[in-house]
Design a protein around this motif. Sequence first.
Motif, PDB file in Angstrom:
ATOM      1  N   LYS A  13       0.176  -0.987  -0.034  1.00 46.96           N
ATOM      2  CA  LYS A  13      -0.315  -0.101  -0.378  1.00 46.96           C
ATOM      3  C   LYS A  13       0.743   1.206   0.112  1.00 46.96           C
ATOM      4  N   GLU A  14       1.941   1.112   0.662  1.00 49.65           N
ATOM      5  CA  GLU A  14       3.222   2.150   0.732  1.00 49.65           C
ATOM      6  C   GLU A  14       3.389   2.531  -0.435  1.00 49.65           C
ATOM      7  N   LEU A  15       3.845   1.685  -1.022  1.00 47.22           N
ATOM      8  CA  LEU A  15       4.151   1.590  -2.478  1.00 47.22           C
ATOM      9  C   LEU A  15       3.617   2.158  -3.007  1.00 47.22           C
ATOM     10  N   LYS A  16       2.360   2.363  -3.064  1.00 48.55           N
ATOM     11  CA  LYS A  16       1.217   2.380  -4.379  1.00 48.55           C
ATOM     12  C   LYS A  16       0.900   3.978  -3.680  1.00 48.55           C
ATOM     13  N   ALA A  17       1.186   3.573  -2.624  1.00 46.55           N
ATOM     14  CA  ALA A  17       0.960   5.345  -2.254  1.00 46.55           C
ATOM     15  C   ALA A  17       1.660   6.658  -2.860  1.00 46.55           C
ATOM     16  N   ALA A  18       2.884   6.080  -2.806  1.00 46.68           N
ATOM     17  CA  ALA A  18       4.567   6.380  -3.416  1.00 46.68           C
ATOM     18  C   ALA A  18       4.600   6.451  -4.874  1.00 46.68           C
ATOM     19  N   ARG A  19       3.905   5.962  -5.348  1.00 50.89           N
ATOM     20  CA  ARG A  19       4.156   5.456  -6.618  1.00 50.89           C
ATOM     21  C   ARG A  19       5.719   5.375  -6.852  1.00 50.89           C
ATOM     22  N   MET A  20       5.712   4.012  -6.265  1.00 50.84           N
ATOM     23  CA  MET A  20       6.929   3.677  -6.530  1.00 50.84           C
ATOM     24  C   MET A  20       6.891   2.157  -7.181  1.00 50.84           C
ATOM     25  N   THR A  21       7.590   2.109  -8.224  1.00 49.20           N
ATOM     26  CA  THR A  21       7.695   0.609  -8.728  1.00 49.20           C
ATOM     27  C   THR A  21       8.370   0.028  -8.518  1.00 49.20           C
ATOM     28  N   TYR A  22       8.394  -2.161  -8.285  1.00 49.04           N
ATOM     29  CA  TYR A  22       9.179  -2.246  -7.763  1.00 49.04           C
ATOM     30  C   TYR A  22      10.154  -2.451  -8.934  1.00 49.04           C
ATOM     31  N   ALA A  23      10.619  -1.981  -9.270  1.00 51.22           N
ATOM     32  CA  ALA A  23      11.886  -1.351  -9.884  1.00 51.22           C
ATOM     33  C   ALA A  23      12.719  -0.765  -9.199  1.00 51.22           C
ATOM     34  N   ASP A  24      11.846   0.113  -9.097  1.00 53.83           N
ATOM     35  CA  ASP A  24      12.671   1.306  -7.480  1.00 53.83           C
ATOM     36  C   ASP A  24      12.737   0.858  -6.709  1.00 53.83           C
ATOM     37  N   LEU A  25      11.881   0.212  -6.052  1.00 55.51           N
ATOM     38  CA  LEU A  25      12.388  -0.619  -5.241  1.00 55.51           C
ATOM     39  C   LEU A  25      12.910  -1.664  -4.719  1.00 55.51           C
ATOM     40  N   ALA A  26      13.264  -2.553  -6.117  1.00 55.82           N
ATOM     41  CA  ALA A  26      14.688  -3.047  -6.092  1.00 55.82           C
ATOM     42  C   ALA A  26      15.695  -2.428  -6.101  1.00 55.82           C
ATOM     43  N   GLN A  27      15.698  -1.434  -6.861  1.00 55.41           N
ATOM     44  CA  GLN A  27      17.209  -1.145  -7.110  1.00 55.41           C
ATOM     45  C   GLN A  27      17.372   0.605  -5.897  1.00 55.41           C
ATOM     46  N   SER A  28      17.103   0.623  -4.797  1.00 55.44           N
ATOM     47  CA  SER A  28      17.413   1.226  -3.600  1.00 55.44           C
ATOM     48  C   SER A  28      17.726  -0.032  -2.716  1.00 55.44           C
ATOM     49  N   LEU A  29      17.826  -1.338  -3.207  1.00 59.31           N
ATOM     50  CA  LEU A  29      17.584  -2.607  -2.407  1.00 59.31           C
ATOM     51  C   LEU A  29      19.126  -3.298  -2.636  1.00 59.31           C
ATOM     52  N   GLY A  30      19.407  -3.030  -4.019  1.00 63.66           N
ATOM     53  CA  GLY A  30      20.377  -3.520  -4.882  1.00 63.66           C
ATOM     54  C   GLY A  30      20.103  -4.990  -5.053  1.00 63.66           C
ATOM     55  N   LEU A  31      18.738  -4.855  -5.277  1.00 68.49           N
ATOM     56  CA  LEU A  31      18.298  -6.613  -5.536  1.00 68.49           C
ATOM     57  C   LEU A  31      17.595  -6.443  -7.300  1.00 68.49           C
ATOM     58  N   ALA A  32      17.109  -7.401  -7.416  1.00 68.60           N
ATOM     59  CA  ALA A  32      17.096  -7.780  -8.441  1.00 68.60           C
ATOM     60  C   ALA A  32      15.110  -7.710  -8.370  1.00 68.60           C
ATOM     61  N   GLU A  33      14.675  -6.839  -9.892  1.00 71.09           N
ATOM     62  CA  GLU A  33      13.162  -6.618  -9.850  1.00 71.09           C
ATOM     63  C   GLU A  33      12.552  -7.890  -9.113  1.00 71.09           C
ATOM     64  N   SER A  34      13.015  -9.219 -10.039  1.00 65.73           N
ATOM     65  CA  SER A  34      12.159 -10.204 -10.228  1.00 65.73           C
ATOM     66  C   SER A  34      11.940 -10.715  -8.366  1.00 65.73           C
ATOM     67  N   SER A  35      13.436 -10.666  -7.992  1.00 63.66           N
ATOM     68  CA  SER A  35      13.234 -10.851  -6.258  1.00 63.66           C
ATOM     69  C   SER A  35      12.770 -10.619  -5.136  1.00 63.66           C
ATOM     70  N   VAL A  36      12.671  -8.722  -5.464  1.00 62.96           N
ATOM     71  CA  VAL A  36      11.655  -8.034  -4.911  1.00 62.96           C
ATOM     72  C   VAL A  36      10.261  -8.487  -4.825  1.00 62.96           C
ATOM     73  N   LYS A  37       9.937  -9.263  -6.518  1.00 63.10           N
ATOM     74  CA  LYS A  37       8.175  -9.349  -7.383  1.00 63.10           C
ATOM     75  C   LYS A  37       7.933 -11.232  -5.921  1.00 63.10           C
ATOM     76  N   ARG A  38       9.393 -11.161  -6.418  1.00 55.21           N
ATOM     77  CA  ARG A  38       9.042 -12.799  -5.481  1.00 55.21           C
ATOM     78  C   ARG A  38       8.623 -12.925  -3.293  1.00 55.21           C
ATOM     79  N   MET A  39       9.478 -12.121  -3.407  1.00 55.74           N
ATOM     80  CA  MET A  39       8.904 -11.606  -1.917  1.00 55.74           C
ATOM     81  C   MET A  39       8.354 -11.261  -1.381  1.00 55.74           C
ATOM     82  N   LEU A  40       7.539 -10.129  -1.940  1.00 56.09           N
ATOM     83  CA  LEU A  40       6.448  -9.407  -2.420  1.00 56.09           C
ATOM     84  C   LEU A  40       5.190 -10.597  -1.730  1.00 56.09           C
ATOM     85  N   ALA A  41       5.194 -11.634  -2.999  1.00 56.47           N
ATOM     86  CA  ALA A  41       4.698 -12.830  -3.632  1.00 56.47           C
ATOM     87  C   ALA A  41       3.598 -13.822  -2.537  1.00 56.47           C
ATOM     88  N   LYS A  42       5.140 -14.017  -1.919  1.00 54.75           N
ATOM     89  CA  LYS A  42       4.922 -14.786  -1.018  1.00 54.75           C
ATOM     90  C   LYS A  42       5.258 -14.539   0.675  1.00 54.75           C
TER      91      LYS A  42
END
Length: 243
Positions: A13-42
Motif C-alpha cells: 500500500k505504501e509503494l502504491k501511495a508513493a508511486r514507487m514501482t517494484y523496479a524502483d524498490l529493487a534498485q534501492s535495495l540492490g536486488l533484482a526486480e524479480s527477487s523483490v516481486k517474489r518476496m512480496l508475492a510470497k
Amino acid sequence: MGTTADLVTAIKKELKAARMTYADLAQSLGLAESSVKRMLAKGDMPLSRIDAMCRALKLDFADLARRVADAQPLLAQLSQEQESAVVADKKLLLVAICVLSQWTLEQITSAYRLTNAECIGYLAQLDRIGIIELRPLNRYRLKLAKTFRWRPHGPVMDYFRDNALLDYFSGGFNGMGEGLLLVHGSISRSLAPSFMERMQRVAQDFAQQHLADQKLGDKDREGYTLLLAMRSWEFEAFGRLRR
C-alpha cells in the motif's frame, strides 16, 4: 503487531501511495526486480528486509507497524476469558469503562483515586487483554468496534446485574435531564429489530456527543448513564397470574 504477511500488505500500500514501482524498490535495495516481486508475492521475508524496505520508502518501521495495527479488525465482543480478566480487579474494570468512553489518563486520575503509576499499569493490562493498544505518552487506541457490547451473560454483565442494577434503578429519575420510561406493548415480531436499530442509533449519538463535549470544562459537563433495553419479558409476579 500483525504477521509478516500483514506488514508486506502494508508495504504494498505504501509503494502504491508513493508511486514507487517494484523496479524502483529493487534498485534501492540492490536486488533484482524479480527477487523483490517474489518476496512480496510470497509474503515471506526477514524483518531486516522489511526494515530495509521501510528505509527505501522513507518510512519509520514503528509507523508501519502502527498502520498494520490500525488495519486489524475491531472487536465487537470480548471472549469469556478476557471479560473474566477485566472483572477480576474492580479498579481495572473502572479503567476499562473509562477507556470505553475514551477518557485520557489525566481525566481518569483526576476523577478517581488512582495514581499515575496505577493507572498506567491498568492501561498496560488492558493492552495485554486486547481492549486497547497502548501508545507513547500513555495514549491509546481503542481496539473495540462501535458495535461493541459486553457478553449478554458474561462476567461483566453478571457483575453489573449483581452489584449495579438495583443501585441504578433506585434513583428517582427526576433530576434535570433524567427520566425513566417503561412502555409495554405487543407489536409485530418483524418490527422489533427496527426498534433495536433506533435504540442503537440513540446510543451512538450519546457516545459521539460525549466525545464532542470533552473540549468543554468540567463545570459545563455532567456524568450521565444512558440505559436502553428491550426484550420479550413479563414481570414474574404477573406471569404467575396468567391463565
